[in-house]
Design an enzyme around this catalytic site. Structure first.
Site, short mmCIF file in Angstrom:
data_model
loop_
_atom_site.label_atom_id
_atom_site.label_comp_id
_atom_site.label_asym_id
_atom_site.label_seq_id
_atom_site.Cartn_x
_atom_site.Cartn_y
_atom_site.Cartn_z
N VAL A 138 2.97 60.98 19.90
CA VAL A 138 2.84 59.54 21.10
C VAL A 138 2.87 59.26 22.13
O VAL A 138 2.51 58.68 23.53
CB VAL A 138 2.41 57.98 20.17
CG1 VAL A 138 2.70 57.22 20.94
CG2 VAL A 138 1.12 58.29 19.30
N LYS A 185 0.46 57.83 5.78
CA LYS A 185 1.93 56.61 5.36
C LYS A 185 1.90 55.29 5.62
O LYS A 185 1.83 54.38 4.89
CB LYS A 185 2.97 57.24 5.89
CG LYS A 185 2.32 56.97 7.37
CD LYS A 185 3.59 57.08 8.44
CE LYS A 185 3.13 57.35 10.10
NZ LYS A 185 3.44 56.25 10.45
N CYS A 188 -0.72 59.29 9.99
CA CYS A 188 -0.68 58.39 10.14
C CYS A 188 -1.53 57.28 9.25
O CYS A 188 -0.89 56.92 8.17
CB CYS A 188 -1.95 58.20 11.43
SG CYS A 188 -1.19 58.33 12.83
N LYS A 204 -6.82 68.26 10.85
CA LYS A 204 -7.83 67.84 10.65
C LYS A 204 -7.98 69.42 12.90
O LYS A 204 -6.89 69.74 13.04
CB LYS A 204 -8.10 66.70 11.51
CG LYS A 204 -7.90 66.32 13.14
CD LYS A 204 -8.32 64.83 13.53
CE LYS A 204 -7.13 64.33 13.96
NZ LYS A 204 -7.32 63.00 15.26
N HIS A 229 -18.21 60.94 7.43
CA HIS A 229 -18.14 62.28 6.82
C HIS A 229 -16.65 62.35 5.55
O HIS A 229 -15.99 62.90 6.01
CB HIS A 229 -17.39 63.56 8.14
CG HIS A 229 -18.18 63.15 9.52
ND1 HIS A 229 -19.28 63.98 9.72
CD2 HIS A 229 -17.91 62.40 10.07
CE1 HIS A 229 -19.62 63.41 11.04
NE2 HIS A 229 -18.34 62.57 11.38
N ALA A 230 -18.17 63.55 4.59
CA ALA A 230 -17.45 63.59 3.40
C ALA A 230 -16.46 64.88 3.34
O ALA A 230 -17.07 65.60 4.44
CB ALA A 230 -18.16 63.92 2.15
N GLY A 231 -15.73 64.96 2.80
CA GLY A 231 -14.38 66.39 2.94
C GLY A 231 -13.35 66.43 1.80
O GLY A 231 -13.87 65.37 0.82
N GLU A 248 -5.11 62.33 17.60
CA GLU A 248 -4.64 63.94 17.72
C GLU A 248 -5.75 64.62 18.68
O GLU A 248 -7.11 64.67 17.70
CB GLU A 248 -3.70 64.44 17.39
CG GLU A 248 -2.28 63.97 16.90
CD GLU A 248 -1.66 64.01 15.56
OE1 GLU A 248 -1.59 64.76 14.95
OE2 GLU A 248 -0.37 63.32 15.23
N LYS A 291 13.83 70.42 22.80
CA LYS A 291 12.14 69.04 22.65
C LYS A 291 12.74 69.35 24.54
O LYS A 291 11.15 69.74 25.24
CB LYS A 291 11.55 68.19 21.83
CG LYS A 291 10.28 68.17 22.21
CD LYS A 291 10.37 66.60 20.82
CE LYS A 291 9.42 66.82 19.43
NZ LYS A 291 8.58 65.94 19.08
N1 NAD Z 1 0.24 60.88 15.80
C1 NAD Z 1 -0.39 60.09 15.67
O1 NAD Z 1 -1.44 60.06 16.17
C2 NAD Z 1 0.00 57.87 16.02
C3 NAD Z 1 -1.26 57.87 16.40
C4 NAD Z 1 -1.01 56.26 16.49
C5 NAD Z 1 0.54 55.96 16.21
N2 NAD Z 1 1.16 56.87 15.79
C6 NAD Z 1 2.62 56.23 15.68
O2 NAD Z 1 3.58 56.11 16.67
C7 NAD Z 1 4.51 56.41 16.08
C8 NAD Z 1 5.76 58.11 17.01
O3 NAD Z 1 4.50 59.18 16.01
P1 NAD Z 1 4.30 60.55 16.62
O4 NAD Z 1 3.20 60.84 15.81
O5 NAD Z 1 4.91 60.95 18.13
O6 NAD Z 1 6.28 61.43 16.29
P2 NAD Z 1 6.51 62.21 16.68
O7 NAD Z 1 7.35 62.31 15.25
O8 NAD Z 1 5.70 63.27 16.80
O9 NAD Z 1 7.57 62.26 17.86
C9 NAD Z 1 8.55 61.00 17.45
C10 NAD Z 1 10.11 61.51 18.03
O10 NAD Z 1 10.87 60.58 18.45
C11 NAD Z 1 12.13 60.84 18.76
N3 NAD Z 1 13.85 60.00 18.10
C12 NAD Z 1 13.12 59.96 17.11
N4 NAD Z 1 14.83 58.62 17.34
C13 NAD Z 1 14.78 58.55 18.55
C14 NAD Z 1 16.04 57.85 19.13
N5 NAD Z 1 16.43 57.19 18.76
N6 NAD Z 1 16.06 58.58 20.90
C15 NAD Z 1 15.11 59.42 20.95
N7 NAD Z 1 13.72 60.46 20.61
C16 NAD Z 1 13.79 59.78 18.98
C17 NAD Z 1 12.16 62.29 17.30
O11 NAD Z 1 13.12 63.22 17.68
C18 NAD Z 1 10.35 62.84 17.44
O12 NAD Z 1 10.49 63.19 18.46
C19 NAD Z 1 4.92 56.56 14.66
O13 NAD Z 1 4.96 55.35 13.94
C20 NAD Z 1 3.08 56.64 14.52
O14 NAD Z 1 2.56 55.92 12.86
C21 NAD Z 1 1.00 57.66 15.72
#
Ligand code: NAD
Length: 433
Positions: free
Chosen positions: A11, A266, A263, A324, A254-256, A155, A35
């Site tokens: 995100v 959790k 997301c 996916k 879509h059934a699967g 994603e 990273k």
């Molecule tokens: N992945 C998705 O499709 C999606 C979609 C919508 C919302 N979200 C939400 O967005 C949030 C992030 O999800 P994500 O998939 O990007 O997670 P992710 O694990 O890919 O990324 C989180 C990043 O934050 C970093 N991090 C943690 N603590 C930190 C700090 N104190 N300072 C700096 N960096 C720090 C981690 O090292 C990691 O790189 C979550 O709450 C998730 O539920 C995710």
């Protein structure tokens, strides 16, 4: 506007790159030094279509940079986004807010002048109040407002979702923060994207409500698929028949094998816990969680039945492991339940995924192959677990020649049953006769 993005994951990196593309100056910060090093070398640490080009362009034009140190960027920022992970807390399913709290504490020491602190992570109702309290305690003098701005991107289609969203939700009662948020998202006015201003708690809950509803919709059609299998109906036609009704809509029907991903699992669980604590249990969502868990577990049995019941000494070629297509994300992927269950029943698993690096780390005892045909070679069956485009148009005659027996279990319904049978496959799919 100057933006600091705390957390450069799926995100944070996409949001940061897109805000930069809107014309803002963005620093993406992560405490994971490897990273940030990769990003500074021009490598993208995740697989997301189009992201490499978007990042390179905005870095090249001087609007996007990366750092492990938040001090400078946060000090200068008009808006500091918190986009860190909020995984399930081990044991109770509540959202683990330790990363959010840590980020808030860090920001508190660094903000300078009026700053909008924006929670983009998916967080339970009331988290904005906690973030505000953490900052206020450390910096009673600071001028800031805490805003909720949940992210709805998917994603695999993240850039388009961010730049052309169905809506943006912003939770704040602060007029100055509202103006900053409106300015950040101003480029979306061109497409007349609705920007919904609500109070903070409403915005926080809206994200969970959206994900819970979508998870419920998938689970509904999965249950209909079970009914179809028992009664000789076709779930794909049922889905189309109901999806054309505007009140229902065709997406997420879509059934699967059950939903997975970073997301839905959790977030549904966290909503269940938050609602129960508030004495307002969400029973539809509770049931959705239970049905989905059971469904993922039942898939190995379905595969075994399609293979005649006995898996000892059998080789299964699995196509697709990520939760996916078009992502490398393995978080809560159905493959993580299904593959070990097949192994426990005695099968050898050989698998291919176009972005299988993370899967290779997580799945033990699997022979990873370099393409779909390698995964089909000498297999007693192939199982389609993720509907990557490259699996939709396989050379089926070649597949059949490679296999020990022509059994296909298609858990994504990407092939027409009649055609598969006429080509000589024993074909099983989901909810279709
Ligand atoms: N992945 C998705 O499709 C999606 C979609 C919508 C919302 N979200 C939400 O967005 C949030 C992030 O999800 P994500 O998939 O990007 O997670 P992710 O694990 O890919 O990324 C989180 C990043 O934050 C970093 N991090 C943690 N603590 C930190 C700090 N104190 N300072 C700096 N960096 C720090 C981690 O090292 C990691 O790189 C979550 O709450 C998730 O539920 C995710």
């Amino acid at each position: 506007m100057r933006v600091a993005m705390i957390g450069t994951g799926y995100v944070g990196l996409v949001s940061g790159a897109c805000f930069a593309d809107f014309g803002h100056t963005v620093t993406c910060i992560d405490k994971d030094a490897s990273k940030i090093e990769r990003l500074e070398r021009g490598e993208i640490p995740i697989f997301e279509p189009g992201l490499d080009e978007l990042v390179a362009r905005n870095v090249g034009e001087g609007r996007l940079s990366f750092s492990t140190d938040s001090a400078e960027a946060v000090g200068e920022a008009d808006a500091v986004f918190i986009a860190v992970g909020t995984p399930s807390r081990r044991g109770d399913g509540h959202a683990d807010l330790s990363y959010v709290h840590a980020a808030a504490a860090e920001i508190a020491g660094l903000i300078n002048g009026f700053t909008v602190v924006v929670t983009k992570s998916t967080v339970p109702v009331g988290t904005g109040d906690e973030v505000e309290a953490i900052i206020r305690e450390k910096r009673p003098d600071a001028e800031f407002a805490v805003v909720s701005n949940p992210e709805f991107l998917r994603e695999g289609a993240a850039i388009n979702d961010f730049k052309r969203p169905d809506r943006v939700v912003v939770g704040t009662d602060d007029e100055r923060a509202r103006a900053v948020m409106a300015e950040l998202y101003r480029p979306l006015n061109l497409n007349e994207t609705p920007i919904l201003f609500t109070n903070r708690r409403t915005s926080e809950l809206t994200k969970y409500a959206a994900n819970a509803f979508l998870a419920m919709k998938i689970t509904f059609i999965n249950e209909m698929a079970e009914v179809c299998e028992k009664l000789g109906a076709d779930v794909q036609q049922v889905a189309r028949g109901i999806g054309l009704d505007n009140r229902i809509g065709a997406k997420f029907l879509h059934a699967g094998p059950g939903y997975g991903g970073s997301c839905f699992p959790k977030d549904t669980l966290a909503l269940v816990r938050t609602a129960a604590d508030a004495d307002a249990p969400v029973r539809l969502v509770e049931t959705t969680v239970q049905i989905n868990e059971a469904r993922k577990k039942a898939m190995a049995g379905k595969i075994a039945r399609a293979m005649g019941g006995e898996l000892k000494g059998k080789t299964i070629g699995v196509l697709g492991l990520t939760f996916k297509p078009n992502t490398d994300d393995m978080r809560d992927a159905p493959a993580l339940d299904i593959v070990p269950a097949l192994q426990a029943m005695g099968a050898q698993v050989q698998a291919y995924d176009p972005q299988g690096q993370e899967a290779e780390r997580l799945l033990e005892g699997v022979a990873f192959k370099s393409g779909p045909y390698d995964a089909a070679e000498h297999a007693d069956a192939i199982v389609i677990l993720t509907e990557w485009d490259q699996f939709r148009a396989l050379d089926l005659d070649r597949v059949k020649l490679l296999m020990r027996s022509p059994v296909v279990i298609d858990l994504r319904n990407i092939y027409p049953p009649a055609e598969m049978r006429s080509r000589g496959f024993r074909y099983t799919s989901v909810g279709r006769p």
